[in-house]
Design a protein around this motif. Structure first.
Motif, PDB file in Angstrom:
ATOM      1  N   PHE A  29       2.045  28.609  13.241  1.00  0.00           N
ATOM      2  CA  PHE A  29       1.491  27.287  13.429  1.00  0.00           C
ATOM      3  C   PHE A  29      -0.016  27.389  13.593  1.00  0.00           C
ATOM      4  O   PHE A  29      -0.514  28.316  14.229  1.00  0.00           O
ATOM      5  N   ASP A  30      -0.728  26.410  13.027  1.00  0.00           N
ATOM      6  CA  ASP A  30      -2.182  26.392  13.143  1.00  0.00           C
ATOM      7  C   ASP A  30      -2.635  26.023  14.547  1.00  0.00           C
ATOM      8  O   ASP A  30      -3.574  26.590  15.074  1.00  0.00           O
ATOM      9  N   LYS A  31      -1.969  25.038  15.152  1.00  0.00           N
ATOM     10  CA  LYS A  31      -2.358  24.570  16.480  1.00  0.00           C
ATOM     11  C   LYS A  31      -1.165  24.645  17.418  1.00  0.00           C
ATOM     12  O   LYS A  31      -0.050  24.295  17.052  1.00  0.00           O
ATOM     13  N   LEU A  32      -1.439  25.078  18.651  1.00  0.00           N
ATOM     14  CA  LEU A  32      -0.398  25.141  19.663  1.00  0.00           C
ATOM     15  C   LEU A  32      -0.507  23.925  20.570  1.00  0.00           C
ATOM     16  O   LEU A  32      -1.564  23.340  20.732  1.00  0.00           O
ATOM     17  N   THR A  33       0.611  23.565  21.164  1.00  0.00           N
ATOM     18  CA  THR A  33       0.657  22.414  22.049  1.00  0.00           C
ATOM     19  C   THR A  33       1.191  22.820  23.412  1.00  0.00           C
ATOM     20  O   THR A  33       1.708  23.920  23.576  1.00  0.00           O
ATOM     21  N   LYS A  34       1.069  21.941  24.385  1.00  0.00           N
ATOM     22  CA  LYS A  34       1.620  22.176  25.720  1.00  0.00           C
ATOM     23  C   LYS A  34       2.730  21.172  25.951  1.00  0.00           C
ATOM     24  O   LYS A  34       2.631  20.017  25.541  1.00  0.00           O
ATOM     25  N   ILE A  35       3.774  21.641  26.639  1.00  0.00           N
ATOM     26  CA  ILE A  35       4.934  20.798  26.899  1.00  0.00           C
ATOM     27  C   ILE A  35       5.364  20.902  28.356  1.00  0.00           C
ATOM     28  O   ILE A  35       4.960  21.820  29.070  1.00  0.00           O
ATOM     29  N   GLU A  36       6.177  19.939  28.772  1.00  0.00           N
ATOM     30  CA  GLU A  36       6.836  19.972  30.077  1.00  0.00           C
ATOM     31  C   GLU A  36       8.332  19.867  29.831  1.00  0.00           C
ATOM     32  O   GLU A  36       8.766  19.031  29.032  1.00  0.00           O
ATOM     33  N   VAL A  37       9.102  20.719  30.512  1.00  0.00           N
ATOM     34  CA  VAL A  37      10.557  20.693  30.373  1.00  0.00           C
ATOM     35  C   VAL A  37      11.165  20.310  31.708  1.00  0.00           C
ATOM     36  O   VAL A  37      10.871  20.921  32.730  1.00  0.00           O
ATOM     37  N   GLU A  38      12.029  19.285  31.668  1.00  0.00           N
ATOM     38  CA  GLU A  38      12.707  18.823  32.879  1.00  0.00           C
ATOM     39  C   GLU A  38      13.918  19.701  33.171  1.00  0.00           C
ATOM     40  O   GLU A  38      14.678  20.027  32.262  1.00  0.00           O
ATOM     41  N   ASN A  39      14.121  20.042  34.437  1.00  0.00           N
ATOM     42  CA  ASN A  39      15.349  20.663  34.923  1.00  0.00           C
ATOM     43  C   ASN A  39      15.713  21.941  34.162  1.00  0.00           C
ATOM     44  O   ASN A  39      16.826  22.071  33.656  1.00  0.00           O
ATOM     45  N   ASN A  40      14.778  22.871  34.094  1.00  0.00           N
ATOM     46  CA  ASN A  40      15.015  24.137  33.417  1.00  0.00           C
ATOM     47  C   ASN A  40      14.661  25.276  34.353  1.00  0.00           C
ATOM     48  O   ASN A  40      13.521  25.330  34.814  1.00  0.00           O
ATOM     49  N   LYS A  54      27.919  19.810  29.568  1.00  0.00           N
ATOM     50  CA  LYS A  54      26.926  19.234  28.657  1.00  0.00           C
ATOM     51  C   LYS A  54      25.697  18.891  29.480  1.00  0.00           C
ATOM     52  O   LYS A  54      25.808  18.251  30.520  1.00  0.00           O
ATOM     53  N   HIS A  55      24.552  19.332  28.981  1.00  0.00           N
ATOM     54  CA  HIS A  55      23.296  19.015  29.662  1.00  0.00           C
ATOM     55  C   HIS A  55      22.254  18.682  28.607  1.00  0.00           C
ATOM     56  O   HIS A  55      22.182  19.334  27.566  1.00  0.00           O
ATOM     57  N   VAL A  56      21.453  17.668  28.888  1.00  0.00           N
ATOM     58  CA  VAL A  56      20.381  17.276  27.976  1.00  0.00           C
ATOM     59  C   VAL A  56      19.051  17.716  28.579  1.00  0.00           C
ATOM     60  O   VAL A  56      18.661  17.246  29.653  1.00  0.00           O
ATOM     61  N   PHE A  57      18.387  18.635  27.891  1.00  0.00           N
ATOM     62  CA  PHE A  57      17.048  19.054  28.279  1.00  0.00           C
ATOM     63  C   PHE A  57      16.056  18.075  27.659  1.00  0.00           C
ATOM     64  O   PHE A  57      16.160  17.758  26.478  1.00  0.00           O
ATOM     65  N   LYS A  58      15.113  17.616  28.443  1.00  0.00           N
ATOM     66  CA  LYS A  58      14.091  16.697  27.943  1.00  0.00           C
ATOM     67  C   LYS A  58      12.762  17.441  27.917  1.00  0.00           C
ATOM     68  O   LYS A  58      12.311  17.951  28.942  1.00  0.00           O
ATOM     69  N   ILE A  59      12.158  17.490  26.729  1.00  0.00           N
ATOM     70  CA  ILE A  59      10.884  18.185  26.544  1.00  0.00           C
ATOM     71  C   ILE A  59       9.832  17.155  26.183  1.00  0.00           C
ATOM     72  O   ILE A  59       9.977  16.426  25.204  1.00  0.00           O
ATOM     73  N   LYS A  60       8.765  17.099  26.979  1.00  0.00           N
ATOM     74  CA  LYS A  60       7.699  16.121  26.773  1.00  0.00           C
ATOM     75  C   LYS A  60       6.445  16.816  26.254  1.00  0.00           C
ATOM     76  O   LYS A  60       6.015  17.830  26.803  1.00  0.00           O
ATOM     77  N   VAL A 116      14.175  27.705  21.580  1.00  0.00           N
ATOM     78  CA  VAL A 116      13.552  26.674  20.753  1.00  0.00           C
ATOM     79  C   VAL A 116      12.315  27.299  20.114  1.00  0.00           C
ATOM     80  O   VAL A 116      11.326  27.559  20.802  1.00  0.00           O
ATOM     81  N   GLN A 117      12.415  27.568  18.805  1.00  0.00           N
ATOM     82  CA  GLN A 117      11.254  28.109  18.090  1.00  0.00           C
ATOM     83  C   GLN A 117      10.367  26.929  17.734  1.00  0.00           C
ATOM     84  O   GLN A 117      10.795  25.991  17.071  1.00  0.00           O
ATOM     85  N   CYS A 118       9.101  26.971  18.198  1.00  0.00           N
ATOM     86  CA  CYS A 118       8.236  25.798  18.095  1.00  0.00           C
ATOM     87  C   CYS A 118       6.771  26.208  18.182  1.00  0.00           C
ATOM     88  O   CYS A 118       6.451  27.387  18.257  1.00  0.00           O
ATOM     89  N   ASN A 119       5.904  25.214  18.215  1.00  0.00           N
ATOM     90  CA  ASN A 119       4.467  25.487  18.326  1.00  0.00           C
ATOM     91  C   ASN A 119       3.960  25.334  19.760  1.00  0.00           C
ATOM     92  O   ASN A 119       2.794  25.071  19.980  1.00  0.00           O
ATOM     93  N   ALA A 120       4.823  25.542  20.739  1.00  0.00           N
ATOM     94  CA  ALA A 120       4.379  25.577  22.136  1.00  0.00           C
ATOM     95  C   ALA A 120       3.619  26.869  22.366  1.00  0.00           C
ATOM     96  O   ALA A 120       3.633  27.771  21.531  1.00  0.00           O
ATOM     97  N   GLU A 121       2.980  26.978  23.493  1.00  0.00           N
ATOM     98  CA  GLU A 121       2.059  28.080  23.768  1.00  0.00           C
ATOM     99  C   GLU A 121       2.622  29.479  23.504  1.00  0.00           C
ATOM    100  O   GLU A 121       1.922  30.331  23.009  1.00  0.00           O
ATOM    101  N   LYS A 122       3.874  29.739  23.816  1.00  0.00           N
ATOM    102  CA  LYS A 122       4.436  31.076  23.634  1.00  0.00           C
ATOM    103  C   LYS A 122       5.219  31.210  22.326  1.00  0.00           C
ATOM    104  O   LYS A 122       5.717  32.281  22.018  1.00  0.00           O
ATOM    105  N   GLY A 123       5.371  30.143  21.568  1.00  0.00           N
ATOM    106  CA  GLY A 123       6.087  30.196  20.294  1.00  0.00           C
ATOM    107  C   GLY A 123       7.582  29.979  20.415  1.00  0.00           C
ATOM    108  O   GLY A 123       8.221  29.524  19.482  1.00  0.00           O
TER     109      GLY A 123
END
Length: 134
Positions: A29-40, A54-60, A116-123
């Motif tokens: 990814f060219d740019k990384l982002t910051k996120i917040e994860v609830e209840n992790n 069943k649990h729903v993780f919410k990532i903001k 979760v493979q993504c463009n968050a800070e650690k990948g």
């Protein structure tokens, strides 16, 4: 002799072509982002082998750079995941549902992880379900 060289060359060319066609580039990814994860991690407490969690993780996403999910992978076959979108803009939330179904012989403390493979800070973001199976 020429026939063997031609056949060997054709085989090597076929192998090279197959390698090029099936090569999968690692996500970058060219740019990384910051996120917040609830209840992790999520502690589901004590359950029986017959229960399903069943649990729903919410990532903001908390930055202007869009949060992009490449893929979501559970650490074992006992966990199934689904998510509602692949791209989150500033202050949007993505929901990732993780369903944990214990195996019949599974007992004691347990932990399962959803990667979760993504463009968050650690990948890769690790979402964890922990608990005890009686």
């Amino acid at each position: 002799m020429k026939k063997k060289i031609i056949i060997t060359g054709a085989i090597l060319f076929s192998i090279l072509l197959l390698g090029v066609l099936t090569y999968k580039k690692e996500a970058t990814f060219d740019k990384l982002t910051k996120i917040e994860v609830e209840n992790n991690p999520f502690d589901f407490g004590i359950i029986s082998v017959n229960d399903t969690i069943k649990h729903v993780f919410k990532i903001k996403n908390i930055t202007k750079t869009p949060f992009v999910i490449q893929q979501v992978l559970p650490s074992c076959t006992c966990t199934v995941t689904k998510f509602d979108k692949k791209i989150c803009r500033l202050n949007e939330i993505v929901s990732i549902e993780a369903s944990f179904i214990p195996k019949p012989n599974q007992k004691g403390k347990t932990k399962t992880t959803v990667f979760v493979q993504c463009n968050a800070e650690k990948g890769v973001v690790k979402l964890e379900l922990i608990g005890n199976i009686k």
